[in-house]
Design a protein around this motif. Structure first.
Motif, PDB file in Angstrom:
ATOM      1  N   THR A  32       9.536   3.650  -1.970  1.00 62.58           N
ATOM      2  CA  THR A  32      10.692   4.536  -2.094  1.00 62.58           C
ATOM      3  C   THR A  32      10.384   5.862  -1.403  1.00 62.58           C
ATOM      4  OG1 THR A  32       9.908   5.336  -4.259  1.00 62.58           O
ATOM      5  CG2 THR A  32      11.481   3.500  -4.249  1.00 62.58           C
ATOM      6  N   ARG A  33      11.430   6.500  -0.905  1.00 62.40           N
ATOM      7  CA  ARG A  33      11.248   7.775  -0.201  1.00 62.40           C
ATOM      8  C   ARG A  33      12.506   8.616  -0.348  1.00 62.40           C
ATOM      9  NH1 ARG A  33       9.560   6.187   4.971  1.00 62.40           N
ATOM     10  NH2 ARG A  33       7.404   6.355   4.212  1.00 62.40           N
ATOM     11  N   MET A  34      12.327   9.850  -0.741  1.00 63.59           N
ATOM     12  CA  MET A  34      13.412  10.828  -0.851  1.00 63.59           C
ATOM     13  C   MET A  34      13.284  11.834   0.290  1.00 63.59           C
ATOM     14  SD  MET A  34      14.265  13.419  -4.040  1.00 63.59           S
ATOM     15  CE  MET A  34      12.576  14.034  -4.238  1.00 63.59           C
ATOM     16  N   THR A  35      14.421  12.280   0.808  1.00 63.60           N
ATOM     17  CA  THR A  35      14.446  13.373   1.771  1.00 63.60           C
ATOM     18  C   THR A  35      15.047  14.598   1.098  1.00 63.60           C
ATOM     19  OG1 THR A  35      14.734  11.810   3.598  1.00 63.60           O
ATOM     20  CG2 THR A  35      15.233  14.115   4.048  1.00 63.60           C
ATOM     21  N   VAL A  36      14.416  15.737   1.305  1.00 67.08           N
ATOM     22  CA  VAL A  36      14.864  17.009   0.725  1.00 67.08           C
ATOM     23  C   VAL A  36      15.255  17.943   1.863  1.00 67.08           C
ATOM     24  CG1 VAL A  36      14.233  18.979  -0.715  1.00 67.08           C
ATOM     25  CG2 VAL A  36      13.275  16.707  -1.214  1.00 67.08           C
ATOM     26  N   VAL A  37      16.470  18.469   1.803  1.00 60.71           N
ATOM     27  CA  VAL A  37      16.956  19.406   2.807  1.00 60.71           C
ATOM     28  C   VAL A  37      17.327  20.714   2.120  1.00 60.71           C
ATOM     29  CG1 VAL A  37      18.746  19.891   4.518  1.00 60.71           C
ATOM     30  CG2 VAL A  37      17.820  17.569   4.312  1.00 60.71           C
ATOM     31  N   ARG A  38      16.897  21.813   2.698  1.00 61.71           N
ATOM     32  CA  ARG A  38      17.309  23.131   2.178  1.00 61.71           C
ATOM     33  C   ARG A  38      18.347  23.714   3.135  1.00 61.71           C
ATOM     34  NH1 ARG A  38      12.546  27.073   0.849  1.00 61.71           N
ATOM     35  NH2 ARG A  38      12.225  26.882   3.113  1.00 61.71           N
ATOM     36  N   LEU A  39      19.522  23.999   2.587  1.00 61.29           N
ATOM     37  CA  LEU A  39      20.604  24.583   3.369  1.00 61.29           C
ATOM     38  C   LEU A  39      20.323  26.053   3.665  1.00 61.29           C
ATOM     39  CD1 LEU A  39      23.590  22.986   1.415  1.00 61.29           C
ATOM     40  CD2 LEU A  39      22.691  22.259   3.647  1.00 61.29           C
ATOM     41  N   ASP A  40      21.106  26.615   4.581  1.00 61.68           N
ATOM     42  CA  ASP A  40      20.903  28.009   4.965  1.00 61.68           C
ATOM     43  C   ASP A  40      21.026  28.967   3.787  1.00 61.68           C
ATOM     44  OD1 ASP A  40      20.450  27.241   7.549  1.00 61.68           O
ATOM     45  OD2 ASP A  40      22.428  27.808   8.302  1.00 61.68           O
ATOM     46  N   GLU A  94       0.860  -1.180   0.000  1.00 65.55           N
ATOM     47  CA  GLU A  94       0.000   0.000   0.000  1.00 65.55           C
ATOM     48  C   GLU A  94       0.897   1.230   0.000  1.00 65.55           C
ATOM     49  OE1 GLU A  94      -3.736   1.551  -0.318  1.00 65.55           O
ATOM     50  OE2 GLU A  94      -3.247  -0.581  -0.079  1.00 65.55           O
ATOM     51  N   PRO A  95       0.808   2.110  -1.005  1.00 63.08           N
ATOM     52  CA  PRO A  95       1.733   3.238  -1.095  1.00 63.08           C
ATOM     53  C   PRO A  95       1.448   4.307  -0.038  1.00 63.08           C
ATOM     54  CG  PRO A  95       0.058   3.399  -2.795  1.00 63.08           C
ATOM     55  CD  PRO A  95      -0.143   2.060  -2.125  1.00 63.08           C
ATOM     56  N   TYR A  96       2.468   5.097   0.236  1.00 58.00           N
ATOM     57  CA  TYR A  96       2.328   6.213   1.171  1.00 58.00           C
ATOM     58  C   TYR A  96       1.865   7.443   0.393  1.00 58.00           C
ATOM     59  CZ  TYR A  96       4.459   3.455   4.860  1.00 58.00           C
ATOM     60  OH  TYR A  96       4.715   2.489   5.805  1.00 58.00           O
ATOM     61  N   GLU A  97       0.616   7.408  -0.008  1.00 52.13           N
ATOM     62  CA  GLU A  97       0.063   8.492  -0.822  1.00 52.13           C
ATOM     63  C   GLU A  97      -0.138   9.756   0.011  1.00 52.13           C
ATOM     64  OE1 GLU A  97      -3.452   6.582  -2.415  1.00 52.13           O
ATOM     65  OE2 GLU A  97      -2.332   5.944  -4.207  1.00 52.13           O
ATOM     66  N   PRO A  98      -0.121  10.933  -0.652  1.00 54.07           N
ATOM     67  CA  PRO A  98       0.081  11.121  -2.096  1.00 54.07           C
ATOM     68  C   PRO A  98       1.549  10.956  -2.472  1.00 54.07           C
ATOM     69  CG  PRO A  98      -0.140  13.239  -1.014  1.00 54.07           C
ATOM     70  CD  PRO A  98      -0.401  12.207   0.049  1.00 54.07           C
ATOM     71  N   LEU A  99       1.771  10.508  -3.688  1.00 50.89           N
ATOM     72  CA  LEU A  99       3.125  10.274  -4.174  1.00 50.89           C
ATOM     73  C   LEU A  99       3.645  11.500  -4.916  1.00 50.89           C
ATOM     74  CD1 LEU A  99       2.800   6.628  -5.557  1.00 50.89           C
ATOM     75  CD2 LEU A  99       3.376   7.378  -3.231  1.00 50.89           C
ATOM     76  N   ASN A 100       4.983  11.622  -4.902  1.00 48.58           N
ATOM     77  CA  ASN A 100       5.685  12.672  -5.659  1.00 48.58           C
ATOM     78  C   ASN A 100       5.255  14.078  -5.278  1.00 48.58           C
ATOM     79  OD1 ASN A 100       7.231  10.787  -7.109  1.00 48.58           O
ATOM     80  ND2 ASN A 100       5.611  10.520  -8.625  1.00 48.58           N
ATOM     81  N   VAL A 101       4.927  14.266  -4.011  1.00 49.66           N
ATOM     82  CA  VAL A 101       4.626  15.602  -3.501  1.00 49.66           C
ATOM     83  C   VAL A 101       5.461  15.837  -2.244  1.00 49.66           C
ATOM     84  CG1 VAL A 101       2.279  15.578  -4.432  1.00 49.66           C
ATOM     85  CG2 VAL A 101       2.674  14.859  -2.071  1.00 49.66           C
ATOM     86  N   THR A 104       8.444  21.358  -8.787  1.00 47.64           N
ATOM     87  CA  THR A 104       7.996  21.551  -7.413  1.00 47.64           C
ATOM     88  C   THR A 104       9.182  21.804  -6.485  1.00 47.64           C
ATOM     89  OG1 THR A 104       6.075  20.130  -7.746  1.00 47.64           O
ATOM     90  CG2 THR A 104       6.788  20.469  -5.482  1.00 47.64           C
ATOM     91  N   LEU A 105      10.245  21.045  -6.671  1.00 42.64           N
ATOM     92  CA  LEU A 105      11.431  21.206  -5.839  1.00 42.64           C
ATOM     93  C   LEU A 105      12.114  22.547  -6.084  1.00 42.64           C
ATOM     94  CD1 LEU A 105      12.865  17.606  -6.247  1.00 42.64           C
ATOM     95  CD2 LEU A 105      11.941  18.577  -4.142  1.00 42.64           C
ATOM     96  N   GLU A 106      12.213  22.938  -7.338  1.00 40.18           N
ATOM     97  CA  GLU A 106      12.926  24.170  -7.654  1.00 40.18           C
ATOM     98  C   GLU A 106      12.175  25.411  -7.187  1.00 40.18           C
ATOM     99  OE1 GLU A 106      15.764  22.885 -11.386  1.00 40.18           O
ATOM    100  OE2 GLU A 106      13.738  23.610 -11.853  1.00 40.18           O
ATOM    101  N   ALA A 107      10.914  25.248  -6.824  1.00 42.92           N
ATOM    102  CA  ALA A 107      10.199  26.357  -6.194  1.00 42.92           C
ATOM    103  C   ALA A 107      10.736  26.636  -4.792  1.00 42.92           C
ATOM    104  CB  ALA A 107       8.702  26.050  -6.136  1.00 42.92           C
ATOM    105  N   LEU A 108      11.402  25.636  -4.207  1.00 44.83           N
ATOM    106  CA  LEU A 108      12.014  25.798  -2.886  1.00 44.83           C
ATOM    107  C   LEU A 108      13.412  26.391  -2.973  1.00 44.83           C
ATOM    108  CD1 LEU A 108      11.169  22.342  -1.249  1.00 44.83           C
ATOM    109  CD2 LEU A 108       9.965  24.495  -0.893  1.00 44.83           C
TER     110      LEU A 108
END
Length: 250
Positions: A48-56, A12-19, A75-79
């Motif tokens: 699968t799971r990605m972690t996104v970190v924004r540096l200072d 069972e996926p961890y929905e929503p995906l790719n957000v 979506t990522l590049e908006a951050l």
């Protein structure tokens, strides 16, 4: 995860995906599609799971990138700008080359020896060296090596978040569609609520148990509030308690 391909859903996926899903200050996860991993002639499903970190400075780190898509990139590049792509262990690298092809200026950081072990070509710009974090004021780094797996461990200081990959796996039995895989997960010791490294991985650290024990002590000293893992339910609180439980075999 590495050499996988999409098949009929086994989990069972961890929905929503790719957000983007917020975890804490300047840190998010992205749950991706299911893959399968070949193991002793079996095809086992993994989320699968990605972690996104924004540096200072605003730069983004993608830890264990999920499958590339233009929509997810946007979506990522908006951050912030995507500057670093991390292959955190010798299994979690499969989609890094796809992101690198689209973002040639992003730097690929990977555990030592990955280029030789990977089952697809991957360009590594900088190896991850134990306790030598590229961002020491913001992220702590440990690298542990077993006979089968080398994994980099990250600690995001400002959010008190420990980022692991396969050193803890915590599959929720209720999300597993196959009774056979559910049984395997329980026998391996990787079932929620007592998830940990599967027994075969534990055995692979026999010769390096002292180094792993030292790394676990450092993780506890960091006193994380939460622990992100790649497979299964991650820990949103009581990080130190979960570390002591999951690594009691060490």
């Amino acid at each position: 995860m590495s050499d996988g391909h999409r098949e009929r859903s086994g989990l069972e996926p961890y929905e929503p995906l790719n957000v983007l899903k917020p975890v804490g200050p300047d840190i998010w996860i992205v749950d991706g599609p299911e893959i399968t991993l070949a193991w002793i002639g079996l095809k086992l499903p993994f989320t699968t799971r990605m972690t996104v970190v924004r540096l200072d400075n605003g730069d983004l780190i993608l830890h264990s990138p999920v499958e590339y898509s233009p929509e997810l990139r946007s979506t990522l590049e908006a951050l912030g700008p995507i500057r670093f792509l991390i292959a955190p262990n010798s299994l979690h690298y499969w989609w890094v080359p796809d992101w690198k092809a689209q973002l040639p200026e992003a730097m690929v950081l990977a555990v030592p020896g990955l280029e030789k072990r990977a089952k697809r070509p991957i360009q590594v710009d900088q190896p991850l060296i134990d306790r030598k974090s590229p961002w020491p004021d913001e992220i702590g780094l440990l690298v542990v090596s077993g006979d089968v797996l080398t994994e980099a461990i990250f600690f995001h200081r400002s959010s008190q978040t420990l980022i692991l990959t396969d050193l803890i796996e915590n599959f929720e039995p209720g999300r597993i569609h196959s009774w056979f895989f559910r049984l395997l997960v329980r026998l391996a010791g990787a079932a929620d609520p007592d998830g940990k490294a599967p027994i075969d991985m534990q055995l692979s650290f026999f010769r390096s148990s002292q180094a792993l024990r030292k790394a676990v002590r450092q993780m506890i000293v960091w006193a994380p509030e939460r622990i992100i893992i790649a497979h299964g339910r991650w820990y949103q609180q009581n990080g130190v308690k979960e570390l002591k439980r999951a690594f009691r075999w060490v």
